[in-house]
Design a protein around this motif. Structure first.
Motif, short mmCIF file in Angstrom:
data_model
loop_
_atom_site.label_atom_id
_atom_site.label_comp_id
_atom_site.label_asym_id
_atom_site.label_seq_id
_atom_site.Cartn_x
_atom_site.Cartn_y
_atom_site.Cartn_z
N ALA A 87 0.84 -1.20 0.00
CA ALA A 87 0.00 0.00 0.00
C ALA A 87 0.87 1.25 0.00
O ALA A 87 0.59 2.22 -0.72
CB ALA A 87 -0.93 -0.01 1.21
N ALA A 88 1.96 1.23 0.78
CA ALA A 88 2.86 2.39 0.83
C ALA A 88 3.52 2.60 -0.53
O ALA A 88 3.64 3.74 -1.01
CB ALA A 88 3.92 2.19 1.91
N ALA A 89 3.94 1.50 -1.15
CA ALA A 89 4.58 1.62 -2.47
C ALA A 89 3.57 2.13 -3.50
O ALA A 89 3.92 2.96 -4.36
CB ALA A 89 5.14 0.26 -2.90
N THR A 90 2.33 1.67 -3.41
CA THR A 90 1.29 2.13 -4.33
C THR A 90 1.03 3.63 -4.14
O THR A 90 0.91 4.38 -5.11
CB THR A 90 0.00 1.34 -4.12
OG1 THR A 90 0.28 -0.05 -4.29
CG2 THR A 90 -1.09 1.75 -5.08
N ARG A 91 0.95 4.04 -2.85
CA ARG A 91 0.75 5.47 -2.56
C ARG A 91 1.93 6.29 -3.07
O ARG A 91 1.75 7.36 -3.66
CB ARG A 91 0.56 5.69 -1.06
CG ARG A 91 -0.82 5.40 -0.55
CD ARG A 91 -1.02 5.94 0.85
NE ARG A 91 -0.04 5.42 1.81
CZ ARG A 91 -0.14 4.27 2.47
NH1 ARG A 91 -1.18 3.50 2.26
NH2 ARG A 91 0.79 3.90 3.32
N ALA A 92 3.15 5.80 -2.87
CA ALA A 92 4.34 6.53 -3.32
C ALA A 92 4.34 6.65 -4.85
O ALA A 92 4.65 7.71 -5.40
CB ALA A 92 5.61 5.83 -2.84
N ALA A 93 3.97 5.56 -5.52
CA ALA A 93 3.91 5.59 -6.98
C ALA A 93 2.84 6.58 -7.45
O ALA A 93 3.05 7.34 -8.40
CB ALA A 93 3.64 4.20 -7.54
#
Length: 134
Positions: A87-93
């Motif tokens: 989820a954090a990687a998706t938000r960062a992307a």
């Protein structure tokens, strides 16, 4: 006493054609009684061993159950951590894409403004040239 009664019961159950000889006297009864005592002691030892094994098996099953519970908890924590990281990687992307889109839009606006200024400047120069020709 109980062993002697048992020996007598066994002798009473013997077939009628068996001749009871006097050599089966007190000495033999004592031997049979001793053998029965040893047999009873062996039976008790086996019962104690079976009880001890039941306790060991129960302890092992508890340990296995506890280990499986810990493994399940670790897997759940790992899955939760993986989901959080995803989820954090998706938000960062998504944030990076939004920033790129914002920069791209700003660059497009700036390019459009520069194009308008250039068009206005060209039109002004063209108007000055026209004015000089007249």
């Amino acid at each position: 006493a109980a062993a002697a009664a048992r020996v007598e019961a066994l002798e009473a159950d013997s077939p009628n054609h068996v001749v009871k000889k006097p050599r089966y006297g007190e000495a033999m009864r004592a031997k049979v009684e001793a053998a029965l005592r040893r047999l009873e002691a062996t039976r008790l030892s086996a019962a104690e061993l079976a009880d001890a094994l039941d306790v060991d098996v129960a302890a092992h099953e508890d340990a296995v159950s506890e280990r499986r519970g810990l493994e399940a908890a670790q897997k759940a924590a790992e899955a939760e951590r993986f989901e959080a990281e995803t989820a954090a990687a998706t938000r960062a992307a998504a944030d990076a894409k939004a920033a790129r889109d914002a920069r791209s839009a700003a660059e497009k606006r700036e390019a459009a403004e520069n194009a308008k200024k250039a068009d206005a400047l060209r039109a002004e120069r063209a108007a000055k040239r026209e004015a000089k020709r007249r």
